[in-house]
Design an enzyme around this catalytic site. Structure first.
Site, PDB file in Angstrom:
ATOM      1  N   CYS A   1       0.830  -1.415  -0.121  1.00 32.39           N
ATOM      2  CA  CYS A   1       0.052  -0.227  -0.117  1.00 32.39           C
ATOM      3  C   CYS A   1       0.828   1.233   0.150  1.00 32.39           C
ATOM      4  CB  CYS A   1      -0.926  -0.115   1.214  1.00 32.39           C
ATOM      5  SG  CYS A   1      -2.052  -1.474   1.215  1.00 32.39           S
TER       6      CYS A   1
ATOM      7  N   HIS B   1      -3.539   7.046   3.211  1.00 33.93           N
ATOM      8  CA  HIS B   1      -3.809   5.651   2.655  1.00 33.93           C
ATOM      9  C   HIS B   1      -5.188   5.402   3.204  1.00 33.93           C
ATOM     10  CE1 HIS B   1      -4.069   1.650   1.478  1.00 33.93           C
ATOM     11  NE2 HIS B   1      -3.649   1.123   2.687  1.00 33.93           N
TER      12      HIS B   1
ATOM     13  N   ASN C   1     -10.038  -0.223   0.575  1.00 32.53           N
ATOM     14  CA  ASN C   1      -8.601  -0.043   0.349  1.00 32.53           C
ATOM     15  C   ASN C   1      -8.087  -0.723  -1.046  1.00 32.53           C
ATOM     16  OD1 ASN C   1      -5.875  -0.359   0.681  1.00 32.53           O
ATOM     17  ND2 ASN C   1      -6.172  -1.541   2.668  1.00 32.53           N
TER      18      ASN C   1
HETATM   19  O1  UT7 Z   1      -3.591  -1.332   3.596  1.00 32.12           O
HETATM   20  C1  UT7 Z   1      -2.732  -2.143   4.617  1.00 32.12           C
HETATM   21  C2  UT7 Z   1      -2.989  -1.858   5.880  1.00 32.12           C
HETATM   22  N1  UT7 Z   1      -3.999  -2.368   6.548  1.00 32.12           N
HETATM   23  C3  UT7 Z   1      -4.921  -1.863   7.257  1.00 32.12           C
HETATM   24  O2  UT7 Z   1      -4.228  -0.767   7.855  1.00 32.12           O
HETATM   25  C4  UT7 Z   1      -6.030  -2.663   7.946  1.00 32.12           C
HETATM   26  C5  UT7 Z   1      -5.765  -2.494   9.442  1.00 32.12           C
HETATM   27  N2  UT7 Z   1      -6.542  -3.237  10.296  1.00 32.12           N
HETATM   28  C6  UT7 Z   1      -8.131  -2.846  10.148  1.00 32.12           C
HETATM   29  O3  UT7 Z   1      -8.542  -2.004   9.480  1.00 32.12           O
HETATM   30  C7  UT7 Z   1      -8.927  -3.422  11.196  1.00 32.12           C
HETATM   31  O4  UT7 Z   1      -8.221  -4.253  12.244  1.00 32.12           O
HETATM   32  C8  UT7 Z   1     -10.085  -4.496  10.584  1.00 32.12           C
HETATM   33  C9  UT7 Z   1     -11.329  -3.347  10.149  1.00 32.12           C
HETATM   34  C10 UT7 Z   1      -9.522  -5.266   9.653  1.00 32.12           C
HETATM   35  C11 UT7 Z   1     -10.891  -5.181  11.758  1.00 32.12           C
HETATM   36  O5  UT7 Z   1     -11.436  -4.316  12.792  1.00 32.12           O
HETATM   37  P1  UT7 Z   1     -11.084  -4.450  14.279  1.00 32.12           P
HETATM   38  O6  UT7 Z   1     -12.008  -3.570  15.066  1.00 32.12           O
HETATM   39  O7  UT7 Z   1      -9.608  -4.450  14.443  1.00 32.12           O
HETATM   40  O8  UT7 Z   1     -11.909  -5.654  14.460  1.00 32.12           O
HETATM   41  P2  UT7 Z   1     -11.125  -7.185  15.070  1.00 32.12           P
HETATM   42  O9  UT7 Z   1     -10.364  -7.913  13.994  1.00 32.12           O
HETATM   43  O10 UT7 Z   1     -10.843  -7.161  16.339  1.00 32.12           O
HETATM   44  O11 UT7 Z   1     -12.347  -8.159  15.263  1.00 32.12           O
HETATM   45  C12 UT7 Z   1     -13.569  -7.782  15.953  1.00 32.12           C
HETATM   46  C13 UT7 Z   1     -14.667  -8.779  15.846  1.00 32.12           C
HETATM   47  C14 UT7 Z   1     -14.199 -10.491  15.625  1.00 32.12           C
HETATM   48  O12 UT7 Z   1     -14.969 -11.110  16.271  1.00 32.12           O
HETATM   49  P3  UT7 Z   1     -14.998 -11.612  17.812  1.00 32.12           P
HETATM   50  O13 UT7 Z   1     -13.520 -12.496  17.768  1.00 32.12           O
HETATM   51  O14 UT7 Z   1     -14.577 -10.338  18.606  1.00 32.12           O
HETATM   52  O15 UT7 Z   1     -16.042 -12.360  18.176  1.00 32.12           O
HETATM   53  C15 UT7 Z   1     -14.182 -10.590  14.361  1.00 32.12           C
HETATM   54  O16 UT7 Z   1     -14.294 -11.962  13.935  1.00 32.12           O
HETATM   55  O17 UT7 Z   1     -15.274  -8.680  14.561  1.00 32.12           O
HETATM   56  C16 UT7 Z   1     -15.230  -9.815  13.744  1.00 32.12           C
HETATM   57  N3  UT7 Z   1     -15.366  -9.493  12.266  1.00 32.12           N
HETATM   58  C17 UT7 Z   1     -16.269  -9.395  11.536  1.00 32.12           C
HETATM   59  N4  UT7 Z   1     -17.681  -9.262  11.853  1.00 32.12           N
HETATM   60  C18 UT7 Z   1     -18.586  -8.996  10.976  1.00 32.12           C
HETATM   61  C19 UT7 Z   1     -14.213  -9.321  11.769  1.00 32.12           C
HETATM   62  N5  UT7 Z   1     -14.633  -9.270  10.352  1.00 32.12           N
HETATM   63  C20 UT7 Z   1     -15.909  -9.017  10.506  1.00 32.12           C
HETATM   64  C21 UT7 Z   1     -17.113  -8.704   9.426  1.00 32.12           C
HETATM   65  N6  UT7 Z   1     -18.239  -8.754   9.707  1.00 32.12           N
HETATM   66  N7  UT7 Z   1     -16.400  -8.569   8.195  1.00 32.12           N
END
Ligand code: UT7
Length: 345
Positions: free
Chosen positions: A132, A272, A302
């Site tokens: 990215c 980004h 993204n």
């Molecule tokens: O371009 C390169 C750089 N990329 C980035 O910078 C991306 C960086 N990361 C992020 O943007 C975020 O970490 C995400 C958007 C990917 C995830 O958000 P988060 O607030 O960090 O969520 P999490 O990974 O901590 O997940 C929270 C919960 C999980 O459930 P449990 O384990 O708490 O029960 C996931 O399974 O959300 C769940 N989850 C979803 N639920 C509904 C993960 N993806 C989804 C989804 N829909 N699509």
């Protein structure tokens, strides 16, 4: 010295107007595929919701390239638009740099395929892989060639068909990414406005946070590698998030420091476009105002190397950026990699 002749940028590390040469952005362009994939569409594909995607990322929809539309096609369209705005012909281009993690194929380079599509047969060309962060890396590489008097006209493109490496069954990642391309024509323009500085950084110790394991020399394609999903991108979301905020803050501050510019003088911050929460956290840490931001991730998600390139083009086209404005671009991606650039438009 009269006020009009006082140099704005005293720091010699700002390469602006170095020995009469300026790395000027003479035209930008972008292209996104026609097909829109909405959060409602994703609700029918995986266990997710518009509410979750919107509140956690800010993304509402993304573009998906057609089956017969490849990264080089997106890149060529963006390039032709940038060339038209810059008023340069294909024969004038000395070098084509394509930043991508989704090349049409491992080799030849997508840059060579783009060269053919736009007819720039005088140009050298290569791909640059910084995920990215690729577009900012590309600007810095182009600037080095221009300032060293090697080339006068360089085409820098960020282009991705991320839909080709997304696991459409993995809700953790498939809601985040989209396809598209953005391009810029960089030229030597004596004593003009242009790129003031670009910062690049990397930390290979955290390569495991965001990667695609299959398809390289370590894990060539086999029936087993395909069956086990090794040709899809994988991400450790939460750790990537934390690193993104920190690295983008550091890169932006370093770029501003090198130019001796306070954040309050920046008219437009183009970060980004990965996650609205990351963007807001970075802006907060930089002491910037939300009004300084340009955001389009709700429309495209993204798009990796294309992200800030598309945003720059849209910011210019919409009149958000005017001649003389100071712009800060700041990026982060797999590698880990990061970067920032300050441009006087
Ligand atoms: O371009 C390169 C750089 N990329 C980035 O910078 C991306 C960086 N990361 C992020 O943007 C975020 O970490 C995400 C958007 C990917 C995830 O958000 P988060 O607030 O960090 O969520 P999490 O990974 O901590 O997940 C929270 C919960 C999980 O459930 P449990 O384990 O708490 O029960 C996931 O399974 O959300 C769940 N989850 C979803 N639920 C509904 C993960 N993806 C989804 C989804 N829909 N699509």
């Amino acid at each position: 010295m009269s006020p009009s002749t006082t140099p704005k940028f005293k720091n010699p590390r700002a390469k602006y107007n170095f020995q009469g040469r300026t790395c000027s952005i003479s035209g930008v362009g972008s292209y996104v595929p026609a097909r829109i994939l909405t959060n409602a569409d994703l609700e029918r594909m995986v266990d997710t919701s518009d509410e979750w995607i919107t509140s956690r990322t800010g993304i509402k929809e993304r573009r998906i390239a057609a089956k017969n539309e490849f990264t080089s096609d997106l890149a060529a369209q963006a390039a032709l638009r940038a060339m038209q705005r810059a008023g340069v012909t294909a024969e004038q281009i000395d070098l084509i740099i394509v930043a991508t993690i989704t090349p049409d194929m491992p080799f030849p380079s997508t840059a060579c395929l783009v060269q053919r599509k736009i007819g720039a047969f005088r140009a050298a060309g290569f791909d640059l892989e910084a995920a990215c962060s690729g577009f900012i890396y590309g600007l810095e590489v182009a600037q080095q060639f221009i300032m060293s008097r090697t080339y006068d006209t360089v085409l820098v493109i960020g282009a991705e068909k991320l839909s080709s490496i997304v696991d459409w069954k993995d809700r953790n990642t498939c809601v985040l990414f989209g396809d598209g391309a953005g391009a810029a024509v960089l030229q030597n323009r004596p004593n003009a406005h242009g790129l003031l500085t670009a910062v690049m950084g990397a930390d290979g110790r955290k390569a495991n946070l965001l990667f695609m394991a299959g398809g390289g020399s370590r894990c060539p394609a086999t029936a087993e590698s395909v069956a086990s999903g090794m040709h899809y991108l994988r991400m450790e979301g939460r750790e990537t998030f934390k690193n993104a905020v920190q690295a983008m803050q550091t890169a932006a501050e370093e770029a501003l420091r090198r130019c001796e510019i306070d954040i309050s003088r920046i008219t437009c911050i183009i970060p980004h476009q990965a996650n609205l929460r990351i963007i807001n956290a970075v802006v907060d840490r930089l002491g910037a105002k939300p009004e300084q931001l340009f955001i389009n991730l709700q429309k495209y998600g993204n798009t990796s190397a294309a992200s800030v390139a598309i945003a720059l083009d849209e910011a210019v086209a919409s009149g958000r950026i005017q001649r003389g404005d100071l712009i800060l671009m700041v990026v982060f991606g797999a590698g880990l990699t990061w970067g920032a650039a300050v441009i006087e438009w």
